[in-house]
Design a protein around this motif. Structure first.
Motif, PDB file in Angstrom:
ATOM      1  N   GLU A  97       0.827  -1.202   0.000  1.00  0.00           N
ATOM      2  CA  GLU A  97       0.000   0.000   0.000  1.00  0.00           C
ATOM      3  C   GLU A  97       0.869   1.263   0.000  1.00  0.00           C
ATOM      4  OE1 GLU A  97      -2.960  -0.731   2.979  1.00  0.00           O
ATOM      5  OE2 GLU A  97      -3.995   1.126   2.433  1.00  0.00           O
ATOM      6  N   THR A  98       1.903   1.268   0.825  1.00  0.00           N
ATOM      7  CA  THR A  98       2.809   2.417   0.898  1.00  0.00           C
ATOM      8  C   THR A  98       3.477   2.650  -0.456  1.00  0.00           C
ATOM      9  OG1 THR A  98       3.296   1.681   3.140  1.00  0.00           O
ATOM     10  CG2 THR A  98       4.732   3.385   2.217  1.00  0.00           C
TER      11      THR A  98
ATOM     12  N   SER B   7       1.041   4.158  -2.910  1.00  0.00           N
ATOM     13  CA  SER B   7       0.725   5.560  -2.670  1.00  0.00           C
ATOM     14  C   SER B   7       1.926   6.439  -2.997  1.00  0.00           C
ATOM     15  CB  SER B   7       0.225   5.778  -1.247  1.00  0.00           C
ATOM     16  OG  SER B   7       1.257   5.535  -0.339  1.00  0.00           O
TER      17      SER B   7
ATOM     18  N   GLN C  19       1.701   7.044  -6.604  1.00  0.00           N
ATOM     19  CA  GLN C  19       0.610   7.972  -6.908  1.00  0.00           C
ATOM     20  C   GLN C  19       0.969   9.403  -6.545  1.00  0.00           C
ATOM     21  OE1 GLN C  19      -2.463   5.919  -4.861  1.00  0.00           O
ATOM     22  NE2 GLN C  19      -3.078   4.741  -6.662  1.00  0.00           N
ATOM     23  N   ARG C  20       1.632   9.574  -5.400  1.00  0.00           N
ATOM     24  CA  ARG C  20       1.915  10.926  -4.916  1.00  0.00           C
ATOM     25  C   ARG C  20       3.019  11.614  -5.683  1.00  0.00           C
ATOM     26  NH1 ARG C  20       3.101  10.771   1.139  1.00  0.00           N
ATOM     27  NH2 ARG C  20       4.039  12.818   0.784  1.00  0.00           N
TER      28      ARG C  20
END
Ligand SMILES: Nc1ncnc2c1ncn2[C@@H]1O[C@H](COP(=O)(O)OP(=O)(O)OP(=O)(O)O)[C@@H](O)[C@H]1O
Ligand SMILES: [Mg+2]
Lengths: 309, 110, 112
Positions: free
Chosen positions: A102-103, A106, A109-110
């Motif tokens: 998950e990290t 993200s 994505q970020r």
């Protein structure tokens, strides 16, 4: 994305909860030192077709990163002979070896970068993660647990994920035919002896036997007791196939959930029906394919790799 | 000892906070509901890995003081609700039923 | 812990495998649900259970468990004992309930 869709996406994230950065990253890393020339970075990128080069100190600790755009800038300014140190990015966004799937997602994505260096606690560079690495990790883990029920049939048609080998012959064959639970498990017991005589190691034999036993018990408890248990055991690989004649599993995702069971109280009094069998199979097998559906036979194929201990 | 003492001593999480002042007079470890119905004494601390809703019905019927769900298992929300209605304390322990039994036994719960 | 000590601590008798009583176990696991037992993958474990079905023998066999302690003084049927004998698994039986047998063994240092 509708709320419903994102809830579903979250549920799928769980499927990858066993993946961390160290399992996804590539460990063949090409790095340079700060005193190397920018030209060296350019050559490295071209030869290895990579889009960014991590920069490390003498102890392999990450100190910077040089990307294609920095090289282009340096080219324009005629600074190819300068040291990497003078053009690299210093505050690199990096991942830790134990960061979760998950990290990692993200992070992509970020920051919209194509690659992230992976470091250990002491800052030492241990790998790189590109979007391709993430994608192939997803594909690999889909292969390790593949379920096929009615919903899949709609999209995949008659695509088969089962091994072709069983079409011709098998090294081990046992016909499951069990009335009551008295002789349930005999096939797995025989399989275990067979695998031992084949010279497989203790722990892979144990994993394969436990999973075969869970599958055989499921045939006896949930599928009328008629079916087959077959195995192919060669080249450090054990493939076990357990098939029955129905009534099938309508929703395999649900059936795989630990604690979910349709067993009766009578079965529970006999020591089964905790809803842990398929979860155990998933945990102890290296690859798993389950094909079933309402009023369909259930086919379960498990692969155990001897080298994976 | 009371349910409260059990919570303190086995180091479990409280999933349902029932009547923690209830006395616990014995221990029972078992995953077979019929056996618990037949053999467990009222006031027992019951260690099991069953999380079925029937666990609550059986516990209420027998007069179990506290249920300890072992091995990090958790109950579905309907089970939790049912327990709350019965004022039955449910604990979640990471330990196996063997270890939970051992810890309680060592504390003097016989 | 040697199985002879398990016998002594729980007042158990040996149903199958007297000659193997000096076998050692390093852990114990108490359960009546076989899949729960199968989820554990430690071979040198004593299985403590209230069941006397052939499946307890099969489960032990799959996991390479050396011995089973049956609690509550339940009679082990002949065909289950026979299966244990042919698979080389020691079966002990005690009158203690699972809670007490576990407690006594844990108190004497047999870890989980
Ligand atoms: N071969 C099968 N045919 C039909 N249904 C099955 C089959 N295998 C599993 N199922 C369904 O999937 C559920 C979950 O199976 P799983 O093996 O995980 O648990 P269980 O058999 O109910 O309990 P346990 O394995 O802990 O004794 C079953 O309760 C049953 O509804
Ligand atoms: Mg099962």
């Amino acid at each position: 994305m509708s709320l419903e869709r994102s809830v579903e996406a979250l549920r799928y994230l769980e499927l990858f909860s066993n993946l961390d950065a160290s399992g996804i990253m590539s460990t063949t890393v090409h790095a340079l030192h700060p005193e190397d020339r920018v030209a060296a970075a350019r050559i490295l990128m071209r030869e290895k077709s990579i889009s960014g080069v991590p920069i490390v100190d003498a102890d392999f600790r990450l100190v910077g990163l040089i990307s294609v755009s920095k090289i282009i800038e340096a080219l324009a300014d005629g600074r190819l002979a300068d040291s990497v140190d003078s053009v690299m990015v210093r505050d690199v966004i990096s991942l830790h070896a134990h960061d979760t799937f998950e990290t990692i997602l993200s992070c992509f994505q970020r920051f919209k970068f194509g690659r992230f260096p992976v470091v250990e606690e002491d800052g030492k560079l241990v790998g790189m993660i590109t979007d391709t690495d993430v994608l192939s990790a997803i594909i690999r883990s889909f292969y390790s647990v593949y379920v096929h029920d009615q919903r899949r049939t709609m999209t995949l048609g008659s695509f088969s994920a089962l091994s072709k080998e069983f079409e011709n012959s098998a090294d081990f064959v046992y016909d499951i035919s069990c009335i009551g639970l008295e002789n349930a498990g005999e096939g797995s017991a025989r399989l275990k002896v067979f695998l031992q005589t084949k010279g497989f190691g203790e722990s892979v034999v144990r994993r394969a036997s436990v999973c075969a036993y869970e599958a055989e018990m499921n045939v006896c408890i949930h599928a009328g007791g008629q079916g087959s248990l077959r195995a192919i055991a060669r080249n450090g690989e054990i493939i076990v196939r357990v098939e029955d004649e129905g009534p099938g599993i309508e929703n395999i995702d649900l059936a795989m959930k630990e604690g979910w069971s349709t067993a009766t109280d009578a079965i529970r009094e006999m020591g089964f029906g905790a809803g842990m069998g398929l979860a155990n199979i998933r945990r102890f097998s290296d690859h798993l394919v389950i094909i079933s559906g309402k009023d369909k036979p259930t086919k379960l194929e498990m692969i155990f790799l001897a080298g994976k201990e | 000892m009371t349910v409260h003492d059990v919570i303190d001593s086995v180091g479990a999480d409280v999933a349902v906070d029932g009547d923690t002042t209830r006395l616990v007079t014995s221990g029972y470890t078992c995953d077979l509901l019929s056996e618990v119905i037949a053999k467990a004494a009222p006031g027992s601390a019951w260690a099991t890995i069953q999380t079925h809703v029937n666990v609550i019905a059986v516990a209420a019927m027998v007069g179990i003081s506290v249920v300890i769900v072992c091995e990090g298992r958790t109950c579905e929300s309907d089970v939790v609700e049912r327990a709350a209605k019965e004022h039955l304390t449910i604990l979640y322990s990471k330990d196996s039923a063997y270890v939970v039994s051992g810890k309680l036994y060592v504390l003097g719960l016989r | 812990m040697k199985l002879t000590e398990v016998l002594e601590i729980t007042g158990a008798t040996c149903v199958v495998g007297e000659q193997l009583a000096d076998i050692e176990v390093h852990h114990a696991f108490a359960s009546d649900l076989m899949s729960d037992v199968l989820a554990m993958s430690r071979p040198d474990t004593l299985l403590i259970t209230g069941l006397t079905t052939p499946q307890i023998i099969r489960t032990a066999q799959m996991l390479d468990l050396p011995a089973i302690l049956v609690v509550r003084g339940k009679d082990v049927p002949q065909y289950v004992a026979d299966l244990a004998r042919t698979t080389g698994i020691v079966v002990l039986t005690t009158h203690d309930i699972m809670y007490v047998a576990s407690g006594k063994l844990y108190a004497r240092g047999l870890s989980g």
